[in-house]
Scaffold this active site. Sequence first.
Site, PDB file in Angstrom:
ATOM      1  N   ARG A  66      63.828   1.739  25.268  1.00  0.00           N
ATOM      2  CA  ARG A  66      65.097   1.869  25.950  1.00  0.00           C
ATOM      3  C   ARG A  66      66.256   1.289  25.264  1.00  0.00           C
ATOM      4  NH1 ARG A  66      63.051   1.596  31.203  1.00  0.00           N
ATOM      5  NH2 ARG A  66      63.368   3.424  31.899  1.00  0.00           N
ATOM      6  N   LYS A  98      76.238   5.615  14.525  1.00  0.00           N
ATOM      7  CA  LYS A  98      75.520   7.222  15.043  1.00  0.00           C
ATOM      8  C   LYS A  98      73.917   6.885  14.604  1.00  0.00           C
ATOM      9  CE  LYS A  98      79.639  10.437  15.010  1.00  0.00           C
ATOM     10  NZ  LYS A  98      80.257  11.399  14.519  1.00  0.00           N
ATOM     11  N   GLU A 132      81.524  10.286  -0.578  1.00  0.00           N
ATOM     12  CA  GLU A 132      81.244   9.552   0.914  1.00  0.00           C
ATOM     13  C   GLU A 132      82.831   8.994   0.835  1.00  0.00           C
ATOM     14  OE1 GLU A 132      80.759  11.485   4.233  1.00  0.00           O
ATOM     15  OE2 GLU A 132      78.719  11.198   3.776  1.00  0.00           O
ATOM     16  N   LYS A 138      85.786   2.377   7.073  1.00  0.00           N
ATOM     17  CA  LYS A 138      84.965   3.062   8.420  1.00  0.00           C
ATOM     18  C   LYS A 138      84.901   2.122   8.878  1.00  0.00           C
ATOM     19  CE  LYS A 138      80.545   5.482   9.365  1.00  0.00           C
ATOM     20  NZ  LYS A 138      79.940   6.283   9.134  1.00  0.00           N
ATOM     21  N   GLU A 187      83.471   7.840  19.320  1.00  0.00           N
ATOM     22  CA  GLU A 187      84.426   9.049  18.501  1.00  0.00           C
ATOM     23  C   GLU A 187      85.584   9.904  19.861  1.00  0.00           C
ATOM     24  OE1 GLU A 187      82.438  11.091  16.164  1.00  0.00           O
ATOM     25  OE2 GLU A 187      83.826  13.111  16.193  1.00  0.00           O
ATOM     26  N   ARG A 191      87.776   8.436  15.101  1.00  0.00           N
ATOM     27  CA  ARG A 191      86.307   8.949  14.247  1.00  0.00           C
ATOM     28  C   ARG A 191      86.222   9.995  13.890  1.00  0.00           C
ATOM     29  NH1 ARG A 191      80.984   5.588  15.114  1.00  0.00           N
ATOM     30  NH2 ARG A 191      80.399   6.535  13.702  1.00  0.00           N
ATOM     31  N   ASN A 222      84.658  13.246   9.618  1.00  0.00           N
ATOM     32  CA  ASN A 222      83.931  14.074   9.225  1.00  0.00           C
ATOM     33  C   ASN A 222      84.696  14.891   8.359  1.00  0.00           C
ATOM     34  OD1 ASN A 222      81.888  12.892  11.531  1.00  0.00           O
ATOM     35  ND2 ASN A 222      83.364  14.329  13.010  1.00  0.00           N
ATOM     36  N   HIS A 279      82.966  18.159   6.142  1.00  0.00           N
ATOM     37  CA  HIS A 279      81.265  18.213   7.194  1.00  0.00           C
ATOM     38  C   HIS A 279      81.280  18.881   8.242  1.00  0.00           C
ATOM     39  CE1 HIS A 279      81.389  14.168   5.643  1.00  0.00           C
ATOM     40  NE2 HIS A 279      80.068  13.748   5.912  1.00  0.00           N
ATOM     41  N   HIS A 322      77.891  20.791   7.055  1.00  0.00           N
ATOM     42  CA  HIS A 322      76.833  20.943   7.432  1.00  0.00           C
ATOM     43  C   HIS A 322      76.423  21.529   7.848  1.00  0.00           C
ATOM     44  CE1 HIS A 322      78.004  16.422   9.765  1.00  0.00           C
ATOM     45  NE2 HIS A 322      77.115  16.183   9.245  1.00  0.00           N
ATOM     46  N   HIS A 366      72.849  15.550   0.979  1.00  0.00           N
ATOM     47  CA  HIS A 366      74.427  15.452   1.877  1.00  0.00           C
ATOM     48  C   HIS A 366      75.341  15.571   1.129  1.00  0.00           C
ATOM     49  CE1 HIS A 366      76.280  14.844   5.218  1.00  0.00           C
ATOM     50  NE2 HIS A 366      77.167  13.535   5.014  1.00  0.00           N
TER      51      HIS A 366
HETATM   52  N1  LIG Z   1      74.712   7.405  10.297  1.00  0.00           N
HETATM   53  C1  LIG Z   1      75.859   8.489   9.323  1.00  0.00           C
HETATM   54  O1  LIG Z   1      77.127   7.618  10.326  1.00  0.00           O
HETATM   55  C2  LIG Z   1      76.158   9.244   8.670  1.00  0.00           C
HETATM   56  C3  LIG Z   1      76.996   9.565   7.872  1.00  0.00           C
HETATM   57  C4  LIG Z   1      76.491   9.987   6.471  1.00  0.00           C
HETATM   58  C5  LIG Z   1      75.885  10.355   5.955  1.00  0.00           C
HETATM   59  N2  LIG Z   1      74.715  10.240   7.025  1.00  0.00           N
HETATM   60  C6  LIG Z   1      73.654  10.953   7.007  1.00  0.00           C
HETATM   61  O2  LIG Z   1      72.798  10.149   5.450  1.00  0.00           O
HETATM   62  C7  LIG Z   1      71.967  10.960   4.994  1.00  0.00           C
HETATM   63  C8  LIG Z   1      72.008  10.492   3.457  1.00  0.00           C
HETATM   64  O3  LIG Z   1      71.707   9.602   3.354  1.00  0.00           O
HETATM   65  P1  LIG Z   1      71.274   9.565   1.356  1.00  0.00           P
HETATM   66  O4  LIG Z   1      71.929   9.921   0.696  1.00  0.00           O
HETATM   67  O5  LIG Z   1      71.441   8.430   1.539  1.00  0.00           O
HETATM   68  O6  LIG Z   1      70.445  10.481   1.191  1.00  0.00           O
HETATM   69  P2  LIG Z   1      68.552   9.871   1.728  1.00  0.00           P
HETATM   70  O7  LIG Z   1      67.904   8.415   2.590  1.00  0.00           O
HETATM   71  O8  LIG Z   1      67.585  11.480   1.421  1.00  0.00           O
HETATM   72  O9  LIG Z   1      67.544   8.720  -0.140  1.00  0.00           O
HETATM   73  C9  LIG Z   1      68.124   9.711  -1.112  1.00  0.00           C
HETATM   74  C10 LIG Z   1      67.231   9.495  -1.908  1.00  0.00           C
HETATM   75  O10 LIG Z   1      67.169   8.225  -2.930  1.00  0.00           O
HETATM   76  C11 LIG Z   1      66.155   7.648  -2.009  1.00  0.00           C
HETATM   77  N3  LIG Z   1      66.019   6.092  -1.938  1.00  0.00           N
HETATM   78  C12 LIG Z   1      67.488   5.444  -1.728  1.00  0.00           C
HETATM   79  N4  LIG Z   1      67.587   3.948  -2.034  1.00  0.00           N
HETATM   80  C13 LIG Z   1      66.899   4.679  -2.976  1.00  0.00           C
HETATM   81  C14 LIG Z   1      66.956   3.513  -4.252  1.00  0.00           C
HETATM   82  N5  LIG Z   1      67.830   2.202  -3.868  1.00  0.00           N
HETATM   83  N6  LIG Z   1      65.743   3.390  -5.580  1.00  0.00           N
HETATM   84  C15 LIG Z   1      65.282   4.927  -5.846  1.00  0.00           C
HETATM   85  N7  LIG Z   1      65.370   5.756  -5.112  1.00  0.00           N
HETATM   86  C16 LIG Z   1      66.195   5.488  -3.529  1.00  0.00           C
HETATM   87  C17 LIG Z   1      65.485   8.413  -0.944  1.00  0.00           C
HETATM   88  O11 LIG Z   1      63.964   7.977  -1.226  1.00  0.00           O
HETATM   89  C18 LIG Z   1      65.835   9.638  -1.178  1.00  0.00           C
HETATM   90  O12 LIG Z   1      64.830  10.801  -2.393  1.00  0.00           O
HETATM   91  C19 LIG Z   1      71.913  12.204   5.487  1.00  0.00           C
HETATM   92  O13 LIG Z   1      70.962  13.310   6.163  1.00  0.00           O
HETATM   93  C20 LIG Z   1      73.352  12.263   6.609  1.00  0.00           C
HETATM   94  O14 LIG Z   1      73.921  13.486   7.312  1.00  0.00           O
HETATM   95  C21 LIG Z   1      74.656   9.737   8.371  1.00  0.00           C
HETATM   96 ZN   LIG Z   2      78.886  11.957   5.458  1.00  0.00          ZN
END
Ligand SMILES: NC(=O)c1ccc[n+]([C@@H]2O[C@H](COP(=O)([O-])OP(=O)(O)OC[C@H]3O[C@@H](n4cnc5c(N)ncnc54)[C@H](O)[C@@H]3O)[C@@H](O)[C@H]2O)c1
Ligand SMILES: [Zn+2]
Length: 369
Positions: free
Chosen positions: A129, A151, A193, A235, A245, A249, A253, A256, A260, A273
């Site tokens: 939990r 999130k 972003e 942020k 949200e 907040r 988006n 997005h 999405h 993304h």
């Molecule tokens: N929770 C939230 O508020 C929020 C906000 C924005 C985006 N997101 C989510 O984030 C995700 C995208 O994140 P992302 O772009 O980081 O993608 P990701 O986590 O897939 O990372 C991108 C790629 O880079 C590699 N990588 C990461 N750090 C590295 C490093 N230092 N050196 C070498 N390789 C590295 C990873 O292995 C992967 O292949 C999406 O699912 C999106 O929906 C969430």
């Molecule tokens: Zn995003």
Amino acid sequence: MDSKTTGVPQRVRVELGERSYDIVIGSGLLSQAAEYLRPLKLGKRGVIITDTNVESRYADVLSKALSKDGISAEVLSVTPGEASKSLRQANRLFEKMPSLGLDRHSFLIALGGGVVGDVAGYVAACYLRGIALVQVPTSLLAQVDSSVGGKVGVNLPQGKNLVGAFHQPRLVLADTDTLATLPARELRSGFAEVIKHGAIRDAAFFEWLEREHRQVFALDAVAVTHVVRRCCEIKAEVVSADERESGLRAILNFGHTLGHAMEALSEYVGLLHGEAIAMGMCCGAQMSMKRAGLGEAEAKRLHDLIAAAGLPTKLGKTFKVSELLAAARLDKKARNGKLRFVLLKRLGEAIISDAVTDADLEEAVNVCR
Ligand SMILES: NC(=O)c1ccc[n+]([C@@H]2O[C@H](COP(=O)([O-])OP(=O)(O)OC[C@H]3O[C@@H](n4cnc5c(N)ncnc54)[C@H](O)[C@@H]3O)[C@@H](O)[C@H]2O)c1
Ligand SMILES: [Zn+2]
């Protein structure tokens, strides 16, 4: 930019009452992790969740740093990429947890990009939990956006982030050195972003990005630290005002709903993304001109910065308009069947609008093809 953005680690506070926490941004933080964790008084047992790309580069440095304080942390890895943000992966991780001897004082570290942060965060939110979560973001996207705000969640085949929770981290440790190994395309994706934060909330920062984006892509330490810090400040401010949200907040988006939809339609492979969000913001600019009074010159500046960052501005013919509309409706921001869009009144100021009609949306998508 001022002298505070160089040398010493920067701190940004996310004010959320008893759930408040610090974001620490700087060089060499991974190897100093124990020092930053110590004041949190977490237990001596942790789990590091990462992906295989990040594990091979950074998991050892982090585990060794933690062992200085007698903390032992097992490393669990997922396959890199958006497809790992799934119930299947979450389940696999849940089933590994009981054998690790964790208790309610144990904690989970999400070491990686946004995918790892979201899926590991979801596991931390649910296991027993809820156990403590520390975000150690290693992609630009995760450092400027996803590691902050609480999130967490996974995708369903039908849509992005449809299963999830709010679970704030106890600490965010953004070691900017890790960006040196991030593939160029991923750096650009994260920059989408960054542009979003300027466009919705800070015109001066947007202007700074127009002038200095090359420094960020060259990984100039001062420029990168400035970008990560400013985005985290924006942020943090928005999340502090509206954690769950119910209003403000939602401006985060911007781009997005359509972004999405594109991600879901491409089945979470091939399209990053940030690339989807870049195209979503271009459509958003079109709708903003029509329904929120965004000037044509400002819409062009947004488009030009997205293009200058090497991000896509055109959707191409891959997506059928009807399918995009249907997928956008499934995105959880549709309320009572009405699509709500984040629009820009001007650069630096966003509003939430339900004035966008199906015809407006269709027109915007067509202009951006
Ligand atoms: N929770 C939230 O508020 C929020 C906000 C924005 C985006 N997101 C989510 O984030 C995700 C995208 O994140 P992302 O772009 O980081 O993608 P990701 O986590 O897939 O990372 C991108 C790629 O880079 C590699 N990588 C990461 N750090 C590295 C490093 N230092 N050196 C070498 N390789 C590295 C990873 O292995 C992967 O292949 C999406 O699912 C999106 O929906 C969430
Ligand atoms: Zn995003």
